[in-house]
Motif scaffolding. Structure first.
Motif, PDB file in Angstrom:
ATOM      1  N   GLU A   1      26.292 -27.424   3.702  1.00 51.11           N
ATOM      2  CA  GLU A   1      25.008 -27.203   2.739  1.00 51.11           C
ATOM      3  C   GLU A   1      23.820 -27.456   3.453  1.00 51.11           C
ATOM      4  N   GLU A   2      23.900 -28.268   4.611  1.00 54.12           N
ATOM      5  CA  GLU A   2      22.610 -28.712   5.244  1.00 54.12           C
ATOM      6  C   GLU A   2      22.127 -27.367   6.006  1.00 54.12           C
ATOM      7  N   GLY A   3      22.860 -26.453   6.345  1.00 52.25           N
ATOM      8  CA  GLY A   3      22.489 -25.333   7.107  1.00 52.25           C
ATOM      9  C   GLY A   3      21.952 -25.562   8.677  1.00 52.25           C
ATOM     10  N   SER A   4      22.620 -26.746   9.281  1.00 48.27           N
ATOM     11  CA  SER A   4      22.042 -26.866  10.448  1.00 48.27           C
ATOM     12  C   SER A   4      22.874 -26.509  11.582  1.00 48.27           C
ATOM     13  N   LEU A   5      24.188 -25.924  11.053  1.00 49.99           N
ATOM     14  CA  LEU A   5      25.116 -25.106  12.090  1.00 49.99           C
ATOM     15  C   LEU A   5      24.597 -23.672  12.392  1.00 49.99           C
ATOM     16  N   ASP A   6      25.152 -23.430  13.534  1.00 50.51           N
ATOM     17  CA  ASP A   6      24.785 -22.066  13.946  1.00 50.51           C
ATOM     18  C   ASP A   6      25.973 -21.027  13.307  1.00 50.51           C
ATOM     19  N   LEU A   7      25.874 -19.773  13.416  1.00 55.38           N
ATOM     20  CA  LEU A   7      26.819 -18.770  12.778  1.00 55.38           C
ATOM     21  C   LEU A   7      28.285 -18.934  13.135  1.00 55.38           C
ATOM     22  N   GLU A   8      28.455 -19.208  14.515  1.00 53.14           N
ATOM     23  CA  GLU A   8      29.940 -19.651  14.852  1.00 53.14           C
ATOM     24  C   GLU A   8      30.284 -20.996  14.430  1.00 53.14           C
ATOM     25  N   GLU A   9      29.420 -21.794  14.477  1.00 51.95           N
ATOM     26  CA  GLU A   9      29.961 -23.389  14.133  1.00 51.95           C
ATOM     27  C   GLU A   9      30.228 -23.200  12.412  1.00 51.95           C
ATOM     28  N   SER A  10      29.527 -22.467  11.778  1.00 56.21           N
ATOM     29  CA  SER A  10      29.677 -22.471  10.174  1.00 56.21           C
ATOM     30  C   SER A  10      30.989 -21.648   9.860  1.00 56.21           C
ATOM     31  N   MET A  11      31.203 -20.623  10.788  1.00 55.13           N
ATOM     32  CA  MET A  11      32.450 -19.847  10.483  1.00 55.13           C
ATOM     33  C   MET A  11      33.680 -20.625  10.751  1.00 55.13           C
ATOM     34  N   ASN A  12      33.733 -21.384  11.846  1.00 52.82           N
ATOM     35  CA  ASN A  12      34.805 -22.299  12.344  1.00 52.82           C
ATOM     36  C   ASN A  12      34.848 -23.568  11.407  1.00 52.82           C
ATOM     37  N   ALA A  13      33.783 -23.987  10.824  1.00 54.90           N
ATOM     38  CA  ALA A  13      33.826 -24.825   9.668  1.00 54.90           C
ATOM     39  C   ALA A  13      34.230 -24.678   8.479  1.00 54.90           C
ATOM     40  N   PHE A  14      33.951 -23.373   8.319  1.00 56.41           N
ATOM     41  CA  PHE A  14      34.531 -22.573   6.738  1.00 56.41           C
ATOM     42  C   PHE A  14      35.987 -22.497   6.911  1.00 56.41           C
ATOM     43  N   GLU A  15      36.352 -21.961   8.198  1.00 58.49           N
ATOM     44  CA  GLU A  15      37.834 -21.458   8.329  1.00 58.49           C
ATOM     45  C   GLU A  15      38.571 -23.041   8.015  1.00 58.49           C
ATOM     46  N   GLU A  16      38.096 -24.048   8.517  1.00 56.97           N
ATOM     47  CA  GLU A  16      38.700 -25.498   8.597  1.00 56.97           C
ATOM     48  C   GLU A  16      38.455 -25.662   7.168  1.00 56.97           C
ATOM     49  N   GLY A  17      37.597 -25.380   6.289  1.00 56.24           N
ATOM     50  CA  GLY A  17      37.494 -26.047   4.936  1.00 56.24           C
ATOM     51  C   GLY A  17      38.623 -25.274   4.059  1.00 56.24           C
ATOM     52  N   ILE A  18      38.712 -24.026   4.437  1.00 56.95           N
ATOM     53  CA  ILE A  18      39.777 -23.248   3.667  1.00 56.95           C
ATOM     54  C   ILE A  18      41.136 -23.905   4.085  1.00 56.95           C
ATOM     55  N   LYS A  19      41.485 -24.266   5.252  1.00 58.02           N
ATOM     56  CA  LYS A  19      42.721 -24.843   5.612  1.00 58.02           C
ATOM     57  C   LYS A  19      42.940 -26.159   4.844  1.00 58.02           C
ATOM     58  N   LEU A  20      41.777 -26.943   4.734  1.00 64.45           N
ATOM     59  CA  LEU A  20      41.972 -28.236   4.329  1.00 64.45           C
ATOM     60  C   LEU A  20      41.894 -28.191   2.672  1.00 64.45           C
ATOM     61  N   SER A  21      41.373 -27.254   2.193  1.00 62.25           N
ATOM     62  CA  SER A  21      41.578 -26.853   0.604  1.00 62.25           C
ATOM     63  C   SER A  21      42.988 -26.668   0.307  1.00 62.25           C
ATOM     64  N   ARG A  22      43.404 -25.786   0.921  1.00 57.10           N
ATOM     65  CA  ARG A  22      44.772 -25.390   0.686  1.00 57.10           C
ATOM     66  C   ARG A  22      45.824 -26.729   0.922  1.00 57.10           C
ATOM     67  N   THR A  23      45.623 -27.579   1.734  1.00 53.64           N
ATOM     68  CA  THR A  23      46.297 -28.687   2.183  1.00 53.64           C
ATOM     69  C   THR A  23      46.159 -29.621   1.037  1.00 53.64           C
ATOM     70  N   CYS A  24      44.858 -29.841   0.505  1.00 52.22           N
ATOM     71  CA  CYS A  24      44.643 -30.575  -0.847  1.00 52.22           C
ATOM     72  C   CYS A  24      45.478 -29.949  -1.826  1.00 52.22           C
TER      73      CYS A  24
END
Length: 76
Positions: free
Chosen positions: A22-45
């Motif tokens: 939401e802060e928008g401070s990550l570059d594209l690659e970092e954003s994609m990696n964070a999004f991917e990790e977020g999806i995994k964590l969402s599924r775990t939850c």
């Protein structure tokens, strides 16, 4: 071997990822990696919540003392 992570830790990590995105401070690659990790964590939850729901259904008893499946709903 992958270490088990608790529901609370998964949720906390997910919240941190959302904040960073939401802060928008990550570059594209970092954003994609964070999004991917977020999806995994969402599924775990979600898996944790499904297991908890099943456990609650199993332990609920009827007034007669018999076990009965009772629909479990979370309040919003």
């Amino acid at each position: 071997m992958k270490k088990k992570i608790s529901f609370e830790a998964s949720l906390q990590q997910l919240e941190l990822i959302v904040t960073k995105l939401e802060e928008g401070s990550l570059d594209l690659e970092e954003s994609m990696n964070a999004f991917e990790e977020g999806i995994k964590l969402s599924r775990t939850c979600q898996q944790f919540l499904e297991k908890a729901e099943k456990r609650i259904e199993i332990i609920m008893k009827s007034e007669k003392g018999d076990y009965e499946q009772i629909e479990f709903e979370l309040e919003n």
